[in-house]
Design a protein around this motif. Structure first.
Motif, short mmCIF file in Angstrom:
data_model
loop_
_atom_site.label_atom_id
_atom_site.label_comp_id
_atom_site.label_asym_id
_atom_site.label_seq_id
_atom_site.Cartn_x
_atom_site.Cartn_y
_atom_site.Cartn_z
N ALA A 97 8.48 72.58 35.07
CA ALA A 97 7.77 71.77 36.06
C ALA A 97 8.28 70.34 36.06
CB ALA A 97 6.27 71.81 35.78
N LEU A 98 8.52 69.79 34.88
CA LEU A 98 9.05 68.43 34.81
C LEU A 98 10.44 68.37 35.42
CD1 LEU A 98 8.95 65.49 33.85
CD2 LEU A 98 9.84 66.28 31.64
N ALA A 99 11.30 69.32 35.07
CA ALA A 99 12.66 69.31 35.62
C ALA A 99 12.63 69.41 37.15
CB ALA A 99 13.46 70.46 35.02
N THR A 100 11.78 70.27 37.67
CA THR A 100 11.66 70.39 39.12
C THR A 100 11.23 69.08 39.75
OG1 THR A 100 11.16 72.76 38.98
CG2 THR A 100 10.47 71.60 40.98
N ALA A 101 10.24 68.42 39.14
CA ALA A 101 9.77 67.14 39.67
C ALA A 101 10.87 66.09 39.66
CB ALA A 101 8.58 66.65 38.85
N LEU A 102 11.77 66.17 38.68
CA LEU A 102 12.86 65.21 38.57
C LEU A 102 14.07 65.61 39.41
CD1 LEU A 102 12.74 64.49 34.72
CD2 LEU A 102 11.95 63.00 36.57
N GLY A 103 14.00 66.77 40.05
CA GLY A 103 15.10 67.22 40.89
C GLY A 103 16.26 67.79 40.11
N THR A 104 15.98 68.32 38.91
CA THR A 104 17.03 68.90 38.07
C THR A 104 16.60 70.30 37.63
OG1 THR A 104 16.10 68.02 36.00
CG2 THR A 104 17.61 66.59 37.22
N ALA A 105 17.36 70.86 36.74
CA ALA A 105 17.02 72.13 36.10
C ALA A 105 16.98 71.91 34.60
CB ALA A 105 18.04 73.21 36.45
N PRO A 106 16.23 72.71 33.86
CA PRO A 106 16.22 72.55 32.41
C PRO A 106 17.60 72.78 31.81
CG PRO A 106 14.43 73.99 33.12
CD PRO A 106 15.34 73.80 34.30
N THR A 107 17.88 72.05 30.76
CA THR A 107 19.11 72.24 29.99
C THR A 107 18.75 73.08 28.76
OG1 THR A 107 20.08 70.15 30.72
CG2 THR A 107 20.90 71.07 28.65
N MET A 108 19.41 74.21 28.61
CA MET A 108 19.03 75.15 27.57
C MET A 108 19.63 74.76 26.22
SD MET A 108 17.15 76.83 29.55
CE MET A 108 16.54 78.01 28.33
N PHE A 109 18.80 74.94 25.18
CA PHE A 109 19.20 74.69 23.80
C PHE A 109 18.97 75.96 22.99
CE2 PHE A 109 18.93 70.38 25.19
CZ PHE A 109 19.71 69.63 24.32
N PRO A 110 19.73 76.15 21.93
CA PRO A 110 19.53 77.34 21.09
C PRO A 110 18.18 77.30 20.40
CG PRO A 110 21.10 75.84 20.06
CD PRO A 110 20.84 75.30 21.43
N GLY A 111 17.63 78.50 20.17
CA GLY A 111 16.37 78.61 19.44
C GLY A 111 15.17 78.41 20.33
N GLY A 112 14.05 78.11 19.67
CA GLY A 112 12.79 77.96 20.39
C GLY A 112 12.29 76.53 20.37
N HIS A 113 10.98 76.39 20.22
CA HIS A 113 10.35 75.08 20.31
C HIS A 113 10.88 74.11 19.25
CE1 HIS A 113 7.35 72.30 21.73
NE2 HIS A 113 6.79 72.20 20.54
N ILE A 114 11.18 74.63 18.08
CA ILE A 114 11.76 73.79 17.02
C ILE A 114 13.14 74.34 16.64
CG2 ILE A 114 9.61 72.85 16.12
CD1 ILE A 114 9.69 75.03 13.94
N GLY A 115 13.96 74.52 17.66
CA GLY A 115 15.31 75.05 17.42
C GLY A 115 16.13 74.18 16.49
N PHE A 116 15.85 72.88 16.45
CA PHE A 116 16.60 71.98 15.57
C PHE A 116 16.28 72.24 14.11
CE2 PHE A 116 12.68 69.91 16.77
CZ PHE A 116 12.20 69.36 15.60
N VAL A 117 15.13 72.87 13.83
CA VAL A 117 14.79 73.27 12.47
C VAL A 117 15.34 74.66 12.17
CG1 VAL A 117 12.88 73.82 10.88
CG2 VAL A 117 12.71 71.84 12.42
N GLU A 118 15.26 75.55 13.15
CA GLU A 118 15.67 76.94 12.96
C GLU A 118 17.17 77.06 12.71
OE1 GLU A 118 12.30 78.41 16.20
OE2 GLU A 118 14.41 78.23 16.77
N ASP A 119 17.97 76.32 13.45
CA ASP A 119 19.43 76.37 13.29
C ASP A 119 19.99 74.99 13.64
OD1 ASP A 119 22.15 76.86 13.28
OD2 ASP A 119 22.00 78.77 14.36
N PRO A 120 19.96 74.06 12.69
CA PRO A 120 20.41 72.69 12.97
C PRO A 120 21.84 72.62 13.47
CG PRO A 120 19.23 72.78 10.88
CD PRO A 120 19.45 74.19 11.31
N ALA A 121 22.73 73.45 12.93
CA ALA A 121 24.14 73.38 13.32
C ALA A 121 24.33 73.75 14.78
CB ALA A 121 24.98 74.28 12.42
N ALA A 122 23.69 74.83 15.21
CA ALA A 122 23.81 75.25 16.61
C ALA A 122 23.18 74.21 17.53
CB ALA A 122 23.16 76.62 16.81
#
Length: 277
Positions: A240-265
């Protein structure tokens, strides 16, 4: 230092009008701030170590959490106040404008930062902001959130945890739920959890971004979304935020805390995003 890393970590505190902020700095190069709420600086340590090879990486405990102490512990933590804190830290380090990654409540913080202090940042990555106010069923979700907080204040920590997961559309095995919300906590963890429920959640989820200001600011705003977050509440809030800003989401590996799940990726993907024009 974090884990077995040999990355040098400098720690410091910064006095602000209503408290004292704890922060850590790693590496050399352009400034990159990693911002969470309610997670503290420790959650970002593995990612920060990886990114410190090419960046000066700033991490911090958000106000009222762990080592960032408020003069009045009953003061609410709003995205605007947390944004001011990050702005003061960037000024203190004299290394801006910065690239900033915010996760969860920290994603809301960095949106407020881009609105209030656009001169301090050139790129803002808001990874899975829980902006319930952007959803069509916001009234129902906010009512459920109020009920969750009331359950916590009534002394039912496990019940509040179950309601938190349900409202976030996160489904976990029972043993994981019991491990997260049914065990004993340290006094610091008790204080941090209480501050989160009572003084942080409402202001964060009810924040309404100034879309016109964000679209008009000289700041690149990226909305991040975890590849495995489908079905969770931060999937539709991020979209919803991305749509409001006129963009699309940028995908990252993992889930909500992907930076904890796989920091290297996660670090590899963040480098790609920051390098893009």
């Amino acid at each position: 230092m974090s884990g077995t890393s040999t990355t040098h970590v400098s720690t410091g505190t910064l006095e602000v009008p209503d408290g004292r902020l704890y922060y850590e700095v790693r590496g050399q190069g352009p400034l990159l701030a990693l911002v969470a709420a309610p997670m503290d600086a420790a959650a970002f340590a593995p990612l920060a170590d990886l990114l410190a090879t090419e960046h000066t990486v700033l991490t911090t405990d958000p106000r009222g959490i762990h080592r960032s102490v408020l003069h009045d512990p009953h003061q609410d933590s709003t995205p605007e106040l947390r944004a001011d804190d990050v702005s003061r830290l960037i000024t203190h380090l004299d290394a801006g404008p910065a690239a900033v990654l915010g996760s969860s409540g920290g994603a809301v913080t960095v949106l407020a930062l881009a609105q209030a202090h656009p001169e301090q940042v050139h790129t803002v990555v808001a990874h899975e902001p829980p902006l319930l106010g952007l959803l069509e069923d916001r009234s129902e979700r906010l009512a459920r959130e109020d009920d969750m907080i009331a359950t916590y204040l009534a002394g039912d920590r496990l019940g509040a945890g179950r309601k938190f997961l349900a409202n976030a559309d996160i489904h976990l095995p029972e043993e994981m739920v019991l491990a997260m919300y049914g065990g004993e906590l340290t006094p610091q963890a008790v204080a941090d959890e209480h501050f989160q429920y009572v003084h942080m959640i409402r202001g964060t989820t009810r924040f309404r971004p100034d879309v016109a200001a964000l679209r008009g600011a000289p700041v690149r705003v990226v909305v991040g979304l975890g590849e495995t977050s489908t079905g969770q509440v931060c999937d539709p809030t991020s979209r919803a935020l991305a749509t409001a800003l006129g963009t699309a989401p940028t995908m990252f590996p993992g889930g909500h805390i992907g930076f904890v799940e796989d920091p290297a990726a996660f670090a590899a993907r963040l480098r790609e995003v920051l390098a893009a024009t």
